[in-house]
Design an enzyme around this catalytic site. Structure first.
Site, PDB file in Angstrom:
ATOM      1  N   ALA A  25       0.801  -1.223   0.000  1.00 25.24           N
ATOM      2  CA  ALA A  25       0.000   0.000   0.000  1.00 25.24           C
ATOM      3  C   ALA A  25       0.838   1.279   0.000  1.00 25.24           C
ATOM      4  O   ALA A  25       0.429   2.299  -0.555  1.00 25.24           O
ATOM      5  CB  ALA A  25      -0.932   0.004   1.208  1.00 25.24           C
ATOM      6  N   HIS A 124      -3.490 -10.062  -4.280  1.00 29.88           N
ATOM      7  CA  HIS A 124      -4.795  -9.795  -3.647  1.00 29.88           C
ATOM      8  C   HIS A 124      -5.870  -9.435  -4.664  1.00 29.88           C
ATOM      9  O   HIS A 124      -6.905  -8.893  -4.291  1.00 29.88           O
ATOM     10  CB  HIS A 124      -4.661  -8.696  -2.581  1.00 29.88           C
ATOM     11  CG  HIS A 124      -3.831  -9.118  -1.406  1.00 29.88           C
ATOM     12  ND1 HIS A 124      -3.199  -8.235  -0.562  1.00 29.88           N
ATOM     13  CD2 HIS A 124      -3.526 -10.353  -0.926  1.00 29.88           C
ATOM     14  CE1 HIS A 124      -2.527  -8.906   0.368  1.00 29.88           C
ATOM     15  NE2 HIS A 124      -2.711 -10.190   0.170  1.00 29.88           N
ATOM     16  N   CYS A 132     -18.466 -13.109  -9.575  1.00 37.45           N
ATOM     17  CA  CYS A 132     -19.601 -13.766  -8.928  1.00 37.45           C
ATOM     18  C   CYS A 132     -19.087 -14.856  -8.006  1.00 37.45           C
ATOM     19  O   CYS A 132     -18.303 -15.706  -8.421  1.00 37.45           O
ATOM     20  CB  CYS A 132     -20.536 -14.351  -9.983  1.00 37.45           C
ATOM     21  SG  CYS A 132     -21.842 -15.384  -9.250  1.00 37.45           S
ATOM     22  N   CYS A 135     -20.845 -18.494  -9.485  1.00 35.54           N
ATOM     23  CA  CYS A 135     -20.487 -19.172 -10.747  1.00 35.54           C
ATOM     24  C   CYS A 135     -19.117 -18.763 -11.274  1.00 35.54           C
ATOM     25  O   CYS A 135     -18.632 -19.327 -12.249  1.00 35.54           O
ATOM     26  CB  CYS A 135     -21.550 -18.916 -11.824  1.00 35.54           C
ATOM     27  SG  CYS A 135     -21.532 -17.242 -12.520  1.00 35.54           S
ATOM     28  N   CYS A 157     -25.587 -11.431  -9.821  1.00 35.32           N
ATOM     29  CA  CYS A 157     -25.027 -11.951 -11.067  1.00 35.32           C
ATOM     30  C   CYS A 157     -26.139 -12.136 -12.094  1.00 35.32           C
ATOM     31  O   CYS A 157     -27.178 -12.723 -11.796  1.00 35.32           O
ATOM     32  CB  CYS A 157     -24.324 -13.276 -10.800  1.00 35.32           C
ATOM     33  SG  CYS A 157     -23.686 -14.076 -12.294  1.00 35.32           S
TER      34      CYS A 157
HETATM   35 ZN   LIG Z   1     -22.947 -16.016 -11.238  1.00 36.92          ZN
END
Ligand SMILES: [Zn+2]
Length: 253
Positions: A25, A124, A132, A135, A157
């Site tokens: 950072a 990160h 999502c 999925c 999503c």
């Molecule tokens: Zn999804």
């Protein structure tokens, strides 16, 4: 910091074929992106804010998700510009010396400064993508933020209805093993490891420093505060990063 130390670090880089840079950072604070864990850090001063980055609260509490989306909308990364520190790392690539850039940052300011994406190892993740949790769909963050701006407080999503978040590693989420392996392999191969603006407290990424040292690399640490690896470093500089780093890598241009 003494001129002699800067001169020594500069000579090691001049002689190196493979420089690996590890950033945290601290390299982005000069671009207006706050440090989360430092003394003035967002989480240090306001532990409640840390909830927004904890996957356990995120998946169970819609209010945490709504607050997270508002926080993403307002994130300083959208308007931040790379500073002399980011440009200095890009200059290393132009000199043909940058073997890999390992970054704990999610702001993509290194890429904005001109580094080739294939050299960047984002341990990160990145704020610039949404994903999502159900999925695995991924897409540009700005498209999902546009939905938030249009009134969806907690957008779902469109493929499966699952929860969306930024494509970053939150507290409570595992790191991506392939990404960490790439980072550690790069550290092993380094002639010089430059650790810049990281408190070096977060494992396994911090382990890149002793790994590089044991494999024979010169280790240079530039950080405003002391780190646990200052003792094994060949040189320790306290910055400011946007001053010291360009000096060590010979300019930003
Ligand atoms: Zn999804």
């Amino acid at each position: 910091m003494s001129k002699a130390t800067i001169e020594a670090a500069r000579n090691w880089i001049d002689a190196a074929k493979r420089v690996v840079v590890l950033t945290g950072a601290g390299i982005s604070t000069d671009s207006g992106i706050p440090d989360f864990r430092g003394p003035q850090g967002v989480w240090t001063r306001n532990p409640v804010a840390e909830k927004l980055s904890d996957i356990r609260y995120y998946v169970t509490d819609p209010e945490v998700r709504k607050a997270s989306w508002q926080s993403r909308l307002a994130h300083p990364a959208w308007t931040a510009q790379p500073n002399a520190g980011h440009l200095a790392v890009a200059a290393l690539e132009r000199r043909g010396k940058l073997h890999a850039l390992i970054t704990q940052n999610i702001d993509e300011l290194h890429q904005r400064a001109g580094i080739s994406p294939h050299l960047v190892i984002e341990v990160h993740g990145t704020l610039h993508k949404a994903m999502c949790l159900m999925c695995g769909w991924r897409g540009p963050m700005q498209e999902t933020l546009a939905r938030v701006r249009a009134g969806e407080e907690d957008p779902a999503c469109r493929d499966c209805g699952g929860l969306l978040k930024s494509d970053t590693i939150s507290f409570g989420q595992p790191l991506v093993p392939e990404v960490i392996e790439r980072a550690m392999t790069a550290a092993l191969e380094a002639d010089v490891l430059l650790a810049v603006g990281s408190t070096l407290q977060v494992y396994p990424v911090a382990g890149a420093v002793p790994i590089a040292k044991q494999a024979g690399a010169r280790v240079v640490i530039i950080n405003a505060q002391p780190t646990q690896f200052d003792d094994i470093a060949d040189a320790v500089l306290q910055g400011p990063i946007s001053v010291d780093l360009p000096l060590i890598v010979r300019g930003v241009g």
